[in-house]
Design a protein around this motif. Structure first.
Motif, PDB file in Angstrom:
ATOM      1  N   ASP A   1     -17.299 -11.721  59.245  1.00  0.00           N
ATOM      2  CA  ASP A   1     -18.187 -12.883  59.144  1.00  0.00           C
ATOM      3  C   ASP A   1     -17.521 -14.130  59.723  1.00  0.00           C
ATOM      4  O   ASP A   1     -18.158 -14.931  60.403  1.00  0.00           O
ATOM      5  N   ALA A   2     -16.229 -14.312  59.449  1.00  0.00           N
ATOM      6  CA  ALA A   2     -15.507 -15.479  59.967  1.00  0.00           C
ATOM      7  C   ALA A   2     -15.440 -15.431  61.492  1.00  0.00           C
ATOM      8  O   ALA A   2     -15.626 -16.448  62.165  1.00  0.00           O
ATOM      9  N   ILE A   3     -15.204 -14.247  62.044  1.00  0.00           N
ATOM     10  CA  ILE A   3     -15.161 -14.117  63.503  1.00  0.00           C
ATOM     11  C   ILE A   3     -16.532 -14.401  64.098  1.00  0.00           C
ATOM     12  O   ILE A   3     -16.661 -15.149  65.077  1.00  0.00           O
ATOM     13  N   ARG A   4     -17.575 -13.825  63.519  1.00  0.00           N
ATOM     14  CA  ARG A   4     -18.942 -14.094  64.008  1.00  0.00           C
ATOM     15  C   ARG A   4     -19.259 -15.591  63.928  1.00  0.00           C
ATOM     16  O   ARG A   4     -19.863 -16.158  64.809  1.00  0.00           O
ATOM     17  N   TRP A   5     -18.850 -16.210  62.828  1.00  0.00           N
ATOM     18  CA  TRP A   5     -19.161 -17.619  62.592  1.00  0.00           C
ATOM     19  C   TRP A   5     -18.482 -18.503  63.629  1.00  0.00           C
ATOM     20  O   TRP A   5     -19.107 -19.387  64.214  1.00  0.00           O
TER      21      TRP A   5
ATOM     22  N   LEU B   1     -17.585 -17.716  66.545  1.00  0.00           N
ATOM     23  CA  LEU B   1     -18.177 -17.434  67.854  1.00  0.00           C
ATOM     24  C   LEU B   1     -19.569 -18.039  68.003  1.00  0.00           C
ATOM     25  O   LEU B   1     -20.197 -17.891  69.041  1.00  0.00           O
ATOM     26  N   GLY B   2     -20.067 -18.703  66.946  1.00  0.00           N
ATOM     27  CA  GLY B   2     -21.318 -19.444  67.061  1.00  0.00           C
ATOM     28  C   GLY B   2     -22.516 -18.851  66.362  1.00  0.00           C
ATOM     29  O   GLY B   2     -23.654 -19.233  66.653  1.00  0.00           O
ATOM     30  N   GLU B   3     -22.311 -17.941  65.430  1.00  0.00           N
ATOM     31  CA  GLU B   3     -23.440 -17.354  64.705  1.00  0.00           C
ATOM     32  C   GLU B   3     -24.249 -18.464  64.033  1.00  0.00           C
ATOM     33  O   GLU B   3     -23.684 -19.320  63.359  1.00  0.00           O
ATOM     34  N   GLN B   4     -25.572 -18.441  64.216  1.00  0.00           N
ATOM     35  CA  GLN B   4     -26.440 -19.470  63.655  1.00  0.00           C
ATOM     36  C   GLN B   4     -27.268 -18.972  62.475  1.00  0.00           C
ATOM     37  O   GLN B   4     -27.859 -19.753  61.759  1.00  0.00           O
ATOM     38  N   SER B   5     -27.310 -17.670  62.283  1.00  0.00           N
ATOM     39  CA  SER B   5     -28.108 -17.093  61.205  1.00  0.00           C
ATOM     40  C   SER B   5     -27.261 -16.957  59.944  1.00  0.00           C
ATOM     41  O   SER B   5     -26.298 -16.176  59.911  1.00  0.00           O
ATOM     42  N   SER B   6     -27.625 -17.698  58.910  1.00  0.00           N
ATOM     43  CA  SER B   6     -26.851 -17.625  57.665  1.00  0.00           C
ATOM     44  C   SER B   6     -27.023 -16.255  57.009  1.00  0.00           C
ATOM     45  O   SER B   6     -26.099 -15.762  56.360  1.00  0.00           O
ATOM     46  N   SER B   7     -28.171 -15.612  57.187  1.00  0.00           N
ATOM     47  CA  SER B   7     -28.363 -14.294  56.568  1.00  0.00           C
ATOM     48  C   SER B   7     -27.451 -13.245  57.198  1.00  0.00           C
ATOM     49  O   SER B   7     -26.999 -12.322  56.516  1.00  0.00           O
TER      50      SER B   7
ATOM     51  N   ARG C   1     -27.827 -20.265  52.986  1.00  0.00           N
ATOM     52  CA  ARG C   1     -27.852 -21.378  53.938  1.00  0.00           C
ATOM     53  C   ARG C   1     -26.451 -21.520  54.515  1.00  0.00           C
ATOM     54  O   ARG C   1     -25.481 -21.016  53.951  1.00  0.00           O
ATOM     55  N   MET C   2     -26.351 -22.190  55.631  1.00  0.00           N
ATOM     56  CA  MET C   2     -25.077 -22.279  56.331  1.00  0.00           C
ATOM     57  C   MET C   2     -24.007 -22.985  55.487  1.00  0.00           C
ATOM     58  O   MET C   2     -22.834 -22.654  55.564  1.00  0.00           O
ATOM     59  N   GLU C   3     -24.404 -23.932  54.646  1.00  0.00           N
ATOM     60  CA  GLU C   3     -23.436 -24.658  53.828  1.00  0.00           C
ATOM     61  C   GLU C   3     -22.745 -23.741  52.815  1.00  0.00           C
ATOM     62  O   GLU C   3     -21.719 -24.095  52.245  1.00  0.00           O
TER      63      GLU C   3
END
Length: 177
Positions: free
Chosen positions: A17-21, A23-29, A35-37
């Motif tokens: 999840d941290a790697i995806r995040w 790299l710009g992942e926009q979907s919180s699900s 939610r992203m927060e």
């Protein structure tokens, strides 16, 4: 093939999840959050809450990928509780678009095939042929060309709209003259 292996609850999915995040992942699900927060540490009885979340991913031996041909490539994402998100490449602030373009055709990225989580293989096999085609296009190195083609098409449409509007204005001015 590199895998992250360990017992249940040891944090394997958190690493992905941290790697995806970063790299710009926009979907919180996709990140297993409402939610992203929710990616920001909310605190515990013994540790106070944080005001931001930050992940930095460093690639070594990345001369071909790194702007300026540096040996290391560092990408970072910072999210503040206010909702503001900052992306950095080698400590320079960039747009999400720039970050995504950097990783196009490398198989690294949010939609790339290099990050396959548990259950993703079933999803890939069940997806329609267009979605499967995107995976093969990225693997073959042509997804960046498709992206640039679509971006050029959108620009041409905007220019055409501006041209038509300008011709309307010129026609109106001709009538008034």
């Amino acid at each position: 093939v590199t895998c992250i292996v360990g017992p249940n609850g040891c944090g394997k999915s958190n690493i992905i999840d941290a790697i995806r995040w970063v790299l710009g992942e926009q979907s919180s699900s996709t990140l297993r959050a409402r939610r992203m927060e929710d990616v920001i540490f909310s605190g515990t009885k013994h540790r106070s809450a944080q005001n931001l979340a930050s992940v930095r991913l460093i690639f070594s031996d990345a001369k071909e990928l790194s702007p300026g041909g540096l040996e290391e490539l560092s990408i970072e994402r910072i999210l503040h509780r206010s909702g503001e998100s900052t992306y950095k490449i080698n400590s320079q602030a960039v747009r999400l678009k720039d970050l995504r373009q950097l990783f196009m055709d490398t198989a690294i990225g949010v939609s790339g095939y290099s990050l396959i989580s548990q259950g993703d293989i079933d999803d890939i096999l069940k997806e329609n042929k267009e979605e499967r085609r995107k995976i093969f296009e990225e693997a073959s190195g042509i997804s960046l060309l498709h992206y640039k083609k679509e971006e050029a098409r959108r620009r041409l449409l905007r220019v055409e709209d501006h041209y038509l509007r300008m011709m309307d204005i010129v026609g109106e001015l001709e009538e008034r003259r």
